[in-house]
Design an enzyme around this catalytic site. Structure first.
Site, mmCIF file in Angstrom:
data_model
loop_
_atom_site.group_PDB
_atom_site.id
_atom_site.type_symbol
_atom_site.label_atom_id
_atom_site.label_comp_id
_atom_site.label_asym_id
_atom_site.label_seq_id
_atom_site.Cartn_x
_atom_site.Cartn_y
_atom_site.Cartn_z
ATOM 1 N N LYS A 199 0.841 -1.207 0.000
ATOM 2 C CA LYS A 199 0.000 0.000 0.000
ATOM 3 C C LYS A 199 0.874 1.256 0.000
ATOM 4 C CE LYS A 199 -1.723 1.727 3.994
ATOM 5 N NZ LYS A 199 -1.431 3.160 4.190
ATOM 6 N N ASN A 200 1.844 1.289 0.894
ATOM 7 C CA ASN A 200 2.609 2.532 1.070
ATOM 8 C C ASN A 200 3.557 2.827 -0.083
ATOM 9 O OD1 ASN A 200 1.252 3.032 3.379
ATOM 10 N ND2 ASN A 200 2.948 2.609 4.778
ATOM 11 N N ARG B 75 -4.340 10.883 4.809
ATOM 12 C CA ARG B 75 -3.294 11.900 4.892
ATOM 13 C C ARG B 75 -2.325 11.847 3.723
ATOM 14 N NH1 ARG B 75 -2.236 14.564 9.334
ATOM 15 N NH2 ARG B 75 -0.078 14.609 8.696
ATOM 16 N N CYS C 61 -4.785 13.250 13.435
ATOM 17 C CA CYS C 61 -4.535 11.843 13.198
ATOM 18 C C CYS C 61 -4.731 11.115 14.519
ATOM 19 C CB CYS C 61 -3.107 11.707 12.697
ATOM 20 S SG CYS C 61 -2.395 10.119 12.932
ATOM 21 N N PRO D 49 2.616 16.546 11.544
ATOM 22 C CA PRO D 49 2.759 17.797 10.796
ATOM 23 C C PRO D 49 3.181 17.562 9.348
ATOM 24 C CG PRO D 49 4.569 17.510 12.365
ATOM 25 C CD PRO D 49 3.632 16.370 12.577
ATOM 26 N N ILE D 50 3.040 18.611 8.528
ATOM 27 C CA ILE D 50 3.468 18.520 7.125
ATOM 28 C C ILE D 50 4.495 19.602 6.808
ATOM 29 C CG2 ILE D 50 1.439 17.372 6.115
ATOM 30 C CD1 ILE D 50 0.610 20.375 5.378
ATOM 31 N N ASP D 51 5.084 20.178 7.877
ATOM 32 C CA ASP D 51 6.026 21.286 7.680
ATOM 33 C C ASP D 51 7.193 20.909 6.766
ATOM 34 O OD1 ASP D 51 6.575 19.567 9.909
ATOM 35 O OD2 ASP D 51 8.252 20.862 10.441
ATOM 36 N N LEU D 52 7.642 19.664 6.823
ATOM 37 C CA LEU D 52 8.805 19.274 6.009
ATOM 38 C C LEU D 52 8.442 19.181 4.520
ATOM 39 C CD1 LEU D 52 10.343 16.572 8.381
ATOM 40 C CD2 LEU D 52 10.945 18.995 8.175
ATOM 41 N N ASP E 57 5.168 0.830 11.939
ATOM 42 C CA ASP E 57 3.933 0.183 11.479
ATOM 43 C C ASP E 57 3.816 -1.283 11.913
ATOM 44 O OD1 ASP E 57 3.096 2.513 10.364
ATOM 45 O OD2 ASP E 57 3.440 1.943 8.274
ATOM 46 N N VAL F 290 9.253 7.017 16.307
ATOM 47 C CA VAL F 290 8.695 7.742 15.153
ATOM 48 C C VAL F 290 7.423 8.480 15.595
ATOM 49 C CG1 VAL F 290 7.882 7.565 12.776
ATOM 50 C CG2 VAL F 290 9.670 6.010 13.594
ATOM 51 N N ARG G 93 -8.376 -0.188 5.198
ATOM 52 C CA ARG G 93 -7.540 0.809 4.515
ATOM 53 C C ARG G 93 -6.210 0.188 4.088
ATOM 54 N NH1 ARG G 93 -5.911 5.311 7.937
ATOM 55 N NH2 ARG G 93 -4.645 5.548 6.092
HETATM 56 C C1 UD1 Z 1 4.599 6.960 6.299
HETATM 57 C C2 UD1 Z 1 3.662 5.773 6.225
HETATM 58 C C3 UD1 Z 1 3.188 5.394 7.620
HETATM 59 C C4 UD1 Z 1 4.374 5.166 8.535
HETATM 60 C C5 UD1 Z 1 5.337 6.366 8.500
HETATM 61 C C6 UD1 Z 1 6.620 6.113 9.266
HETATM 62 C C7 UD1 Z 1 2.584 6.039 4.092
HETATM 63 C C8 UD1 Z 1 1.345 6.363 3.364
HETATM 64 N N1 UD1 Z 1 2.516 6.141 5.415
HETATM 65 O O1 UD1 Z 1 3.864 8.048 6.818
HETATM 66 O O2 UD1 Z 1 2.417 4.201 7.509
HETATM 67 O O3 UD1 Z 1 3.928 4.970 9.858
HETATM 68 O O4 UD1 Z 1 5.701 6.653 7.136
HETATM 69 O O5 UD1 Z 1 7.299 5.016 8.738
HETATM 70 O O6 UD1 Z 1 3.585 5.680 3.523
HETATM 71 N N2 UD1 Z 1 7.108 14.655 10.336
HETATM 72 C C9 UD1 Z 1 7.249 16.006 10.616
HETATM 73 N N3 UD1 Z 1 6.970 16.906 9.618
HETATM 74 C C10 UD1 Z 1 6.576 16.514 8.381
HETATM 75 C C11 UD1 Z 1 6.453 15.140 8.102
HETATM 76 C C12 UD1 Z 1 6.730 14.225 9.111
HETATM 77 O O7 UD1 Z 1 7.607 16.391 11.727
HETATM 78 O O8 UD1 Z 1 6.349 17.379 7.522
HETATM 79 C C13 UD1 Z 1 7.402 13.660 11.398
HETATM 80 C C14 UD1 Z 1 6.207 12.803 11.768
HETATM 81 O O9 UD1 Z 1 5.391 13.430 12.711
HETATM 82 C C15 UD1 Z 1 6.898 11.563 12.303
HETATM 83 C C16 UD1 Z 1 8.166 11.467 11.442
HETATM 84 O O10 UD1 Z 1 8.345 12.750 10.868
HETATM 85 O O11 UD1 Z 1 7.246 11.725 13.641
HETATM 86 C C17 UD1 Z 1 8.108 10.440 10.338
HETATM 87 O O12 UD1 Z 1 6.920 10.616 9.602
HETATM 88 P P1 UD1 Z 1 6.838 10.292 8.058
HETATM 89 O O13 UD1 Z 1 7.956 9.370 7.696
HETATM 90 O O14 UD1 Z 1 6.717 11.556 7.306
HETATM 91 O O15 UD1 Z 1 5.459 9.529 7.943
HETATM 92 P P2 UD1 Z 1 4.467 9.520 6.718
HETATM 93 O O16 UD1 Z 1 5.208 9.661 5.446
HETATM 94 O O17 UD1 Z 1 3.333 10.445 6.986
#
Ligand code: UD1
Length: 423
Positions: free
Chosen positions: A22-23, A93, A117, A123-126, A307, A329, A399
């Site tokens: 899926k991912n 998301r 969530c 967050p999506i700041d990155l 996961d 994480v 899902r």
């Molecule tokens: C993806 C996976 C999810 C998995 C996660 C970690 C998909 C669809 N989902 O989620 O199943 O649990 O990887 O392996 O592939 N973060 C920030 N800012 C950002 C983005 C992330 O601070 O802009 C933080 C998150 O809160 C978290 C860490 O970075 O603590 C890792 O998250 P991330 O790897 O981005 O997870 P996803 O890509 O959302």
């Protein structure tokens, strides 16, 4: 709504083939937005709710898609709308994955903010930082991320992620392949999902160096082409099936996998007393007489995945001794614990670690799914619990797990899906 009714106490044993990941599917499907040249044929795409939601999003944007027999065809030739609405983004998301491709191809994108969530802040700041580095101007208003590029074309840049993020790395990659010049990404996520995305983009005509590492270098190009692609297996589904065998004292072979991607997980199964054998495309797990307590810390790949954390906690309820589970994480990803305790587990949460006291005899009751992997842990517990367990709100499970009860029943489980009304 659907619930799973699990009559526990049956051993999970036999042979099964893993579904497509899926991912990995989600960023790949998003990447089809990068070009209007040709039609993509994506094979081994799992038939899941999240995939349906993502194809609905593509439809909304103007792409043409069809899905049959795990093959998804996509043509993004007629994409006209550049707006991902709240109704679809709130369901998943990962919709944020359309930001990079739309911005790179059209110079503009509007994506609804994903919102909260179930297991803490995400967050999506990155993602936004990466787009800004590549030259986008971002404003956030009325619940939407509005991203535009002056002159319509992103510019290559150096993106240094302060923490490893799968989603932000994927978005940055998809934006950079159509940017002018060279982009470097430092501290890129190394998850197999990113490696596969790099291979996918390369097959489309992108130039990416460092695939599979934390340092990626991308040479932007003007044009990419649609391709035919075979998706990789789902490493989390595979880990969950192995756990299903281990928690019930069974023996299992999962085919169609790359054991390299499961190294950290397999190591923990061995520590817990299981015997594990691998070939280039399969993994066989045999359960021990007694499972042994095994500590786990979830961290970015190649470490043990977050996961699989909830499923590991369920497994450790049947292990001899005390296990400590930490999630680095998502520190607050412990929604499954109160529900597992309702089934008879003895798990404490101390600061950011779960302390599992095993083995505990579980007994069937009604429990509630709160998120995808939490649901998987409840199903695992239900498999070993005495009597009947009911797992409500199975839509979370749907899902991410393709035909989960059919697969587990083929391995000896006794699970039925039933309708219920939630008041
Ligand atoms: C993806 C996976 C999810 C998995 C996660 C970690 C998909 C669809 N989902 O989620 O199943 O649990 O990887 O392996 O592939 N973060 C920030 N800012 C950002 C983005 C992330 O601070 O802009 C933080 C998150 O809160 C978290 C860490 O970075 O603590 C890792 O998250 P991330 O790897 O981005 O997870 P996803 O890509 O959302």
């Amino acid at each position: 709504m659907d619930k799973l009714v699990i009559r526990g106490g049956r051993r999970i044993s036999g042979c099964i083939t893993a579904s497509g990941s899926k991912n990995t599917s989600l960023p790949i499907i998003a990447a089809t937005l990068l070009t209007g040249n040709g039609t993509f044929s994506l094979h081994n795409i799992p038939d899941l709710k999240d995939i349906l939601t993502f194809t609905q999003l593509l439809h909304h944007l103007g792409a043409e898609t069809s899905f049959s027999g795990n093959t998804l065809t996509v043509s993004s030739r007629n994409v006209k709308s550049l707006q991902a609405p709240y109704e679809l983004v709130k369901k998943m998301r990962a919709s944020i994955y359309v930001l990079g491709p739309l911005l790179a191809r059209f110079g503009h994108a509007r994506v609804s903010l994903p919102g909260g969530c179930a297991f803490g802040p995400r967050p999506i700041d990155l993602h936004l930082m990466a787009m800004e580095k590549l030259g986008a101007t971002i404003t956030i208003e009325t619940g939407f991320i509005d991203a535009t590029v002056k002159g319509g074309k992103l510019q290559g840049a150096h993106i240094d992620f302060p923490i490893s993020s799968v989603g932000a790395t994927g978005n940055a990659l998809m934006a950079a392949v159509l940017a002018e010049g060279t982009t470097t990404i430092s501290n890129a996520a190394m998850e197999p999902e990113i490696e596969t995305l790099c291979k996918f983009l390369t097959a489309m005509g992108a130039t990416i160096r460092g695939t599979g590492s934390t340092e990626l270098q991308i040479e932007g190009t003007d044009s990419l082409n649609a391709i035919e692609f075979h998706n990789v297996f789902d490493r989390i589904e595979t880990g969950t099936l192995l756990a299903a065998a281990a928690i019930t004292g069974g023996d299992i072979t999962v085919n169609g996998v790359d054991p390299e991607q499961l190294k950290a997980v397999l190591k923990k199964f061995i520590h817990a007393g299981c015997s594990v054998e691998t070939t280039v495309s399969s993994v066989t797990l045999k359960s021990p007489e007694k499972l042994l307590s095994t500590d786990v810390t979830a961290k970015p790949y190649p470490a043990f995945p977050t996961d699989m954390q909830a499923q590991w906690i369920a497994l450790m309820t049947q292990a001899e001794g005390i296990s400590h589970i930490i999630d680095k994480v998502y520190h607050e990803r412990f929604n499954h614990i109160p529900e597992l305790n309702r089934l008879g587990a003895h798990i404490d949460i101390r600061k950011n670690q779960a302390v599992v006291h095993g083995p505990q005899k579980l007994s069937g009751t009604t429990v509630m799914s709160t998120d995808l992997r939490a649901s998987a842990s409840l199903v695992l517990a239900g498999l070993v619990a005495e009597g009947t367990s009911e797992v409500l709100r199975v839509y979370h499970l749907d899902r991410g797990y393709e035909k989960i009860e059919t697969k587990l029943n083929s391995l000896g489980a006794d699970i039925t899906r039933e309708k219920y009304i939630e008041f």
